[in-house]
Design a protein around this motif. Structure first.
Motif, short mmCIF file in Angstrom:
data_model
loop_
_atom_site.label_atom_id
_atom_site.label_comp_id
_atom_site.label_asym_id
_atom_site.label_seq_id
_atom_site.Cartn_x
_atom_site.Cartn_y
_atom_site.Cartn_z
N ASP A 183 11.52 -23.05 -31.08
CA ASP A 183 11.12 -21.70 -31.47
C ASP A 183 12.34 -20.77 -31.40
O ASP A 183 12.58 -20.12 -30.39
CB ASP A 183 10.00 -21.20 -30.55
CG ASP A 183 9.39 -19.90 -31.05
OD1 ASP A 183 9.92 -19.33 -32.03
OD2 ASP A 183 8.38 -19.45 -30.48
N SER B 279 7.67 -11.72 -26.73
CA SER B 279 6.24 -12.02 -26.94
C SER B 279 5.89 -13.48 -26.68
O SER B 279 4.72 -13.82 -26.54
CB SER B 279 5.84 -11.65 -28.37
OG SER B 279 6.60 -12.41 -29.31
N SER B 280 6.91 -14.35 -26.62
CA SER B 280 6.62 -15.78 -26.40
C SER B 280 7.74 -16.43 -25.60
O SER B 280 8.88 -15.97 -25.60
CB SER B 280 6.44 -16.51 -27.75
OG SER B 280 7.56 -16.31 -28.58
N TRP C 132 -4.68 -20.62 -26.42
CA TRP C 132 -4.68 -19.72 -27.58
C TRP C 132 -3.39 -19.99 -28.35
O TRP C 132 -2.30 -19.65 -27.90
CB TRP C 132 -4.76 -18.27 -27.13
CG TRP C 132 -6.06 -17.94 -26.44
CD1 TRP C 132 -6.32 -18.00 -25.10
CD2 TRP C 132 -7.27 -17.51 -27.07
NE1 TRP C 132 -7.62 -17.63 -24.86
CE2 TRP C 132 -8.23 -17.32 -26.04
CE3 TRP C 132 -7.65 -17.27 -28.39
CZ2 TRP C 132 -9.53 -16.90 -26.29
CZ3 TRP C 132 -8.94 -16.84 -28.66
CH2 TRP C 132 -9.87 -16.66 -27.62
N TYR D 27 -0.90 -19.79 -31.71
CA TYR D 27 -0.52 -18.94 -32.83
C TYR D 27 0.33 -19.75 -33.81
O TYR D 27 1.25 -20.46 -33.40
CB TYR D 27 0.30 -17.74 -32.34
CG TYR D 27 0.95 -16.92 -33.43
CD1 TYR D 27 0.31 -15.83 -34.00
CD2 TYR D 27 2.22 -17.26 -33.92
CE1 TYR D 27 0.90 -15.07 -35.00
CE2 TYR D 27 2.83 -16.52 -34.93
CZ TYR D 27 2.16 -15.42 -35.46
OH TYR D 27 2.76 -14.71 -36.46
N ARG E 4 0.33 -19.01 -27.42
CA ARG E 4 0.51 -17.59 -27.14
C ARG E 4 -0.01 -17.24 -25.74
O ARG E 4 0.55 -16.39 -25.04
CB ARG E 4 -0.22 -16.76 -28.19
CG ARG E 4 -0.09 -15.26 -28.00
CD ARG E 4 1.34 -14.80 -28.21
NE ARG E 4 1.60 -14.53 -29.62
CZ ARG E 4 2.81 -14.31 -30.10
NH1 ARG E 4 3.86 -14.37 -29.31
NH2 ARG E 4 2.99 -14.06 -31.38
N HIS E 5 -1.08 -17.92 -25.33
CA HIS E 5 -1.66 -17.63 -24.02
C HIS E 5 -2.42 -18.86 -23.54
O HIS E 5 -2.91 -19.65 -24.34
CB HIS E 5 -2.61 -16.43 -24.11
CG HIS E 5 -3.22 -16.03 -22.80
ND1 HIS E 5 -2.47 -15.66 -21.71
CD2 HIS E 5 -4.53 -15.97 -22.40
CE1 HIS E 5 -3.29 -15.36 -20.70
NE2 HIS E 5 -4.53 -15.55 -21.08
N TYR F 15 -1.96 -11.42 -29.32
CA TYR F 15 -1.59 -12.01 -30.61
C TYR F 15 -0.83 -11.02 -31.49
O TYR F 15 0.16 -11.36 -32.12
CB TYR F 15 -2.83 -12.49 -31.36
CG TYR F 15 -3.21 -13.93 -31.11
CD1 TYR F 15 -2.56 -14.97 -31.76
CD2 TYR F 15 -4.22 -14.25 -30.22
CE1 TYR F 15 -2.90 -16.29 -31.54
CE2 TYR F 15 -4.58 -15.57 -29.98
CZ TYR F 15 -3.91 -16.59 -30.65
OH TYR F 15 -4.24 -17.90 -30.43
#
Length: 292
Positions: free
Chosen positions: A31, A51-52, A163, A165, A226-227, A286
């Protein structure tokens, strides 16, 4: 240790890994956007937290003659607080049985807890895998039955909700795989195709890990967890698992598709769907904004 200091340590360690293992068959960041966000955060005091998490893979070939064809893959993720907290590492190999893999990962985690807390430890973890992983292929189940049983029991006494993404989910075969694999692994949740793509799966931790392992091996422009939610099951059992579920099965959900290709969903409808399931807080994770 402050958040930016931790971010700087993570960047330094990634640079070290890149210089030591320059080839993709040895080390690959899965990523790149997460790395860019981390660097921006470290260099700009006004920047928001990434965010990640940074995710990457280290491939290891043990130096033993009878394992010359064996390769171990270390799927790694660095939590935002790393190295204050331990990294998330899962070692896999086609040569390992499921029980051997669980035993290996349990022992690696124990090693990290005892030796690496608070310090950068990816090289230490890689060396441990290089030195010890091959031995797990040859271990008889009887010699490790207690440890393996305990590790499996721990995994199967945890209810997990992932979760996921994705930049987009269009491909019909991928969408079929998501539904079929969830059914095979007794997972519930939902899949929202389009751009972006959203997948939620919930069930036993071991089944969620297997689902994620399969999904991430497919070809994606970008996909990440994401979570993650982990809940200890008191006593375990089918009834306790069902009690934790927010979804009855896994189904594909489309919310008034629009756009030139009909690939954008109505995110307002997604928010209300999540709200009905008691998951409204996930929307901001998200998309970075509160739903309405």
């Amino acid at each position: 240790m402050g958040n930016r200091e931790e971010a700087e340590i993570q960047i330094s360690e990634l640079d070290l890994l890149s210089s030591m293992f320059p080839y993709e068959e040895e080390f690959v960041v899965t990523d790149q956007l997460a790395v860019a966000e981390l660097k921006h955060y470290a260099e700009n005091e006004s920047a928001e937290m990434p965010s990640s998490k940074v995710q990457f893979v280290l491939n290891v070939k043990p130096e033993v003659t009878n394992a010359s064809m064996v390769e171990f893959s270390m799927a790694c993720a660095l939590p935002f607080k790393y190295p204050t907290v331990l990294p998330e590492i899962t070692v896999r190999s086609s040569a390992l049985s499921r029980s051997q893999q669980i035993h290996l990962n349990s022992d690696l985690k124990t090693y990290l807890m005892q030796n690496c807390s608070g310090e950068p430890c990816m090289l230490s973890a890689r060396e441990w895998v290089k030195d010890h992983a091959a031995a797990y292929i040859d271990k008889e189940h009887s010699s490790s039955s207690v440890t393996t049983s305990n590790a499996m029991q721990s995994e199967d006494n945890t209810f997990t909700r992932l979760w996921i993404y994705s930049h987009h989910i269009y491909n019909k075969q991928k969408r079929k795989n998501i539904i079929d694999w969830a059914k095979e692994l007794s997972l519930s949740g939902f899949c929202m195709p389009g751009k972006p793509g959203v997948v939620c799966v919930e069930g036993l931790q071991s089944s969620c890990e297997e689902f994620w392992s399969r999904v991430r091996r497919l070809t994606w422009k970008r996909i990440l967890i994401r979570h993650r939610e982990d809940v200890s099951l008191e006593g375990g059992g089918h009834a306790e698992i069902q009690k934790q579920r927010k979804f009855s099965t896994l189904e594909e959900k489309c919310f008034d598709a629009h756009g030139a290709r009909g690939n954008h969903m109505d995110l307002g409808q997604l928010y209300h769907f999540l709200e009905e399931k008691g998951c409204a807080d996930i929307f901001q994770m998200y998309f970075g904004v509160e739903g309405h």
